[in-house]
Motif scaffolding. Structure first.
Motif, mmCIF file in Angstrom:
data_model
loop_
_atom_site.group_PDB
_atom_site.id
_atom_site.type_symbol
_atom_site.label_atom_id
_atom_site.label_comp_id
_atom_site.label_asym_id
_atom_site.label_seq_id
_atom_site.Cartn_x
_atom_site.Cartn_y
_atom_site.Cartn_z
ATOM 1 N N GLU A 1 0.818 -1.216 0.000
ATOM 2 C CA GLU A 1 0.000 0.000 0.000
ATOM 3 C C GLU A 1 0.855 1.273 0.000
ATOM 4 O OE1 GLU A 1 -0.028 -1.721 4.247
ATOM 5 O OE2 GLU A 1 -0.328 -2.514 2.239
ATOM 6 N N ASP A 2 2.088 1.196 0.534
ATOM 7 C CA ASP A 2 2.987 2.352 0.500
ATOM 8 C C ASP A 2 3.421 2.656 -0.929
ATOM 9 O OD1 ASP A 2 3.131 2.772 3.380
ATOM 10 O OD2 ASP A 2 4.267 0.886 3.414
ATOM 11 N N PHE A 3 3.749 1.604 -1.673
ATOM 12 C CA PHE A 3 4.133 1.782 -3.074
ATOM 13 C C PHE A 3 2.944 2.265 -3.896
ATOM 14 C CE2 PHE A 3 7.370 -1.238 -1.561
ATOM 15 C CZ PHE A 3 8.517 -0.573 -1.955
ATOM 16 N N GLU A 4 1.775 1.713 -3.650
ATOM 17 C CA GLU A 4 0.567 2.118 -4.384
ATOM 18 C C GLU A 4 0.244 3.596 -4.135
ATOM 19 O OE1 GLU A 4 -2.441 -0.664 -3.138
ATOM 20 O OE2 GLU A 4 -1.366 -2.354 -4.058
ATOM 21 N N ARG A 5 0.349 4.026 -2.875
ATOM 22 C CA ARG A 5 0.072 5.424 -2.533
ATOM 23 C C ARG A 5 1.060 6.353 -3.231
ATOM 24 N NH1 ARG A 5 0.482 5.752 3.178
ATOM 25 N NH2 ARG A 5 2.644 6.356 2.946
ATOM 26 N N PHE A 6 2.331 5.972 -3.203
ATOM 27 C CA PHE A 6 3.356 6.785 -3.846
ATOM 28 C C PHE A 6 3.124 6.839 -5.354
ATOM 29 C CE2 PHE A 6 7.417 7.448 -5.937
ATOM 30 C CZ PHE A 6 7.851 8.610 -5.308
ATOM 31 N N ASP A 7 2.889 5.683 -5.973
ATOM 32 C CA ASP A 7 2.655 5.634 -7.423
ATOM 33 C C ASP A 7 1.481 6.520 -7.816
ATOM 34 O OD1 ASP A 7 4.751 3.850 -7.805
ATOM 35 O OD2 ASP A 7 3.454 2.086 -7.779
ATOM 36 N N ALA A 8 0.391 6.447 -7.070
ATOM 37 C CA ALA A 8 -0.795 7.248 -7.373
ATOM 38 C C ALA A 8 -0.493 8.745 -7.243
ATOM 39 C CB ALA A 8 -1.949 6.853 -6.456
ATOM 40 N N ALA A 9 0.244 9.117 -6.215
ATOM 41 C CA ALA A 9 0.574 10.529 -6.014
ATOM 42 C C ALA A 9 1.458 11.055 -7.134
ATOM 43 C CB ALA A 9 1.262 10.720 -4.657
ATOM 44 N N VAL A 10 2.433 10.272 -7.551
ATOM 45 C CA VAL A 10 3.354 10.697 -8.609
ATOM 46 C C VAL A 10 2.611 10.921 -9.929
ATOM 47 C CG1 VAL A 10 5.255 9.855 -10.066
ATOM 48 C CG2 VAL A 10 5.457 9.773 -7.584
ATOM 49 N N GLN A 11 1.576 10.133 -10.180
ATOM 50 C CA GLN A 11 0.796 10.302 -11.416
ATOM 51 C C GLN A 11 0.187 11.696 -11.512
ATOM 52 O OE1 GLN A 11 0.657 8.110 -13.979
ATOM 53 N NE2 GLN A 11 2.051 6.852 -12.773
ATOM 54 N N GLU A 12 -0.036 12.336 -10.389
ATOM 55 C CA GLU A 12 -0.692 13.644 -10.357
ATOM 56 C C GLU A 12 0.287 14.814 -10.408
ATOM 57 O OE1 GLU A 12 -3.990 13.772 -10.604
ATOM 58 O OE2 GLU A 12 -3.879 11.571 -10.668
ATOM 59 N N ILE A 13 1.582 14.545 -10.375
ATOM 60 C CA ILE A 13 2.589 15.615 -10.360
ATOM 61 C C ILE A 13 3.055 15.852 -11.787
ATOM 62 C CG2 ILE A 13 4.799 16.390 -9.425
ATOM 63 C CD1 ILE A 13 4.288 14.304 -7.127
ATOM 64 N N ARG A 14 2.612 16.938 -12.384
ATOM 65 C CA ARG A 14 2.892 17.189 -13.803
ATOM 66 C C ARG A 14 4.381 17.343 -14.091
ATOM 67 N NH1 ARG A 14 -0.317 21.833 -15.995
ATOM 68 N NH2 ARG A 14 0.487 21.009 -17.939
ATOM 69 N N GLU A 15 5.128 17.851 -13.131
ATOM 70 C CA GLU A 15 6.566 18.055 -13.345
ATOM 71 C C GLU A 15 7.343 16.745 -13.385
ATOM 72 O OE1 GLU A 15 4.958 21.740 -11.274
ATOM 73 O OE2 GLU A 15 4.715 19.583 -11.051
ATOM 74 N N VAL A 16 6.761 15.666 -12.885
ATOM 75 C CA VAL A 16 7.408 14.352 -12.956
ATOM 76 C C VAL A 16 7.065 13.754 -14.322
ATOM 77 C CG1 VAL A 16 7.539 12.022 -12.009
ATOM 78 C CG2 VAL A 16 7.344 13.980 -10.469
ATOM 79 N N THR A 17 8.084 13.617 -15.159
ATOM 80 C CA THR A 17 7.864 13.097 -16.512
ATOM 81 C C THR A 17 8.104 11.602 -16.610
ATOM 82 O OG1 THR A 17 10.134 13.579 -17.199
ATOM 83 C CG2 THR A 17 8.470 15.310 -17.567
ATOM 84 N N ASP A 18 8.892 11.058 -15.693
ATOM 85 C CA ASP A 18 9.196 9.625 -15.674
ATOM 86 C C ASP A 18 9.323 9.176 -14.229
ATOM 87 O OD1 ASP A 18 10.109 8.799 -18.628
ATOM 88 O OD2 ASP A 18 10.929 10.783 -18.203
ATOM 89 N N SER A 19 8.863 7.965 -13.965
ATOM 90 C CA SER A 19 8.990 7.389 -12.635
ATOM 91 C C SER A 19 9.329 5.920 -12.787
ATOM 92 C CB SER A 19 7.676 7.546 -11.859
ATOM 93 O OG SER A 19 7.766 6.889 -10.606
ATOM 94 N N TYR A 20 10.382 5.500 -12.101
ATOM 95 C CA TYR A 20 10.832 4.113 -12.161
ATOM 96 C C TYR A 20 10.962 3.544 -10.759
ATOM 97 C CZ TYR A 20 12.332 5.634 -16.788
ATOM 98 O OH TYR A 20 12.366 6.142 -18.060
ATOM 99 N N LYS A 21 10.354 2.411 -10.509
ATOM 100 C CA LYS A 21 10.590 1.670 -9.273
ATOM 101 C C LYS A 21 11.862 0.869 -9.531
ATOM 102 C CE LYS A 21 8.262 -1.454 -6.088
ATOM 103 N NZ LYS A 21 7.071 -2.311 -5.919
ATOM 104 N N ILE A 22 12.852 1.021 -8.662
ATOM 105 C CA ILE A 22 14.171 0.456 -8.929
ATOM 106 C C ILE A 22 14.663 -0.409 -7.772
ATOM 107 C CG2 ILE A 22 14.844 2.322 -10.487
ATOM 108 C CD1 ILE A 22 16.396 3.604 -8.173
ATOM 109 N N SER A 23 15.689 -1.169 -8.040
ATOM 110 C CA SER A 23 16.345 -1.937 -6.982
ATOM 111 C C SER A 23 17.561 -1.144 -6.501
ATOM 112 C CB SER A 23 16.791 -3.306 -7.514
ATOM 113 O OG SER A 23 17.780 -3.139 -8.520
ATOM 114 N N GLY A 24 18.099 -1.536 -5.375
ATOM 115 C CA GLY A 24 19.299 -0.877 -4.870
ATOM 116 C C GLY A 24 19.026 -0.018 -3.663
ATOM 117 N N ALA A 25 19.801 1.038 -3.517
ATOM 118 C CA ALA A 25 19.752 1.882 -2.325
ATOM 119 C C ALA A 25 18.491 2.747 -2.263
ATOM 120 C CB ALA A 25 20.988 2.779 -2.272
ATOM 121 N N TYR A 26 17.827 2.955 -3.404
ATOM 122 C CA TYR A 26 16.632 3.787 -3.451
ATOM 123 C C TYR A 26 15.475 2.949 -3.977
ATOM 124 C CZ TYR A 26 20.044 7.469 -2.860
ATOM 125 O OH TYR A 26 21.054 8.246 -2.369
ATOM 126 N N ASP A 27 14.266 3.426 -3.715
ATOM 127 C CA ASP A 27 13.073 2.723 -4.180
ATOM 128 C C ASP A 27 12.604 3.205 -5.543
ATOM 129 O OD1 ASP A 27 12.824 1.171 -1.797
ATOM 130 O OD2 ASP A 27 12.005 2.936 -0.796
#
Length: 162
Positions: free
Chosen positions: A83-109
């Protein structure tokens, strides 16, 4: 590859041509892949219906259009429940300045790409995101100084084994 209709060399050539020039006419495309116009159009329609051709885009040269700043932001979430990832993904969809979003492995999510009018605008946007209570623990910004290679299509001939 998923179980779609069998992709052959002609389909691959159509995809390769279209990702470089989506405005090509069907007649021109048909000539380049050595098909009749109707056979070529049938293949393109099949590739669209199967989701291999998702959409047609126009690339705009922002350098010529308007002053702007581009930045990557490495994001770590506070918690890692679905649910944390889902909430974040949904919020990012609404931010017009974010042109790309990638869920990644490693030190960051996540790795986000922003396009803003200037650094102050990016700062306001990122501060707003941090204050929005979408579960961000940490956000590290990297300002893009110069693009040294543009996306020019996927290397289909390398990726697809026919």
């Amino acid at each position: 590859m998923t179980e779609l209709s069998k992709i052959n060399k002609i389909d691959l050539k159509i995809l390769t041509i279209l990702q470089k020039n989506a405005r090509i006419t069907n007649q021109q495309l048909a000539e380049q892949v050595h098909l009749s116009a109707s056979a070529c159009l049938s293949r393109v329609k099949r590739l669209e219906s199967e989701g291999l051709l998702k959409r047609y885009l126009t690339e705009i040269d922002l350098e010529k259009l308007a002053p702007h700043v581009e930045a990557f932001a490495e994001v770590t979430l506070e918690n890692h429940f679905p649910e944390d990832f889902e909430r974040f993904d949904a919020a990012v969809q609404e931010i017009r300045e974010v042109t790309d979003s990638y869920k990644i492995s490693g030190a960051y999510d996540y790795l986000l790409k922003f396009v803003c009018t200037d650094v102050k605008s990016y700062n306001r946007t990122s501060e707003g995101i941090l204050k929005s209570n979408i579960g961000i623990a940490k956000m590290n910004t990297l300002i893009i100084l110069e693009r040294t290679k543009d996306f020019s299509g996927y290397p289909l001939d390398i990726l697809v084994d026919l």
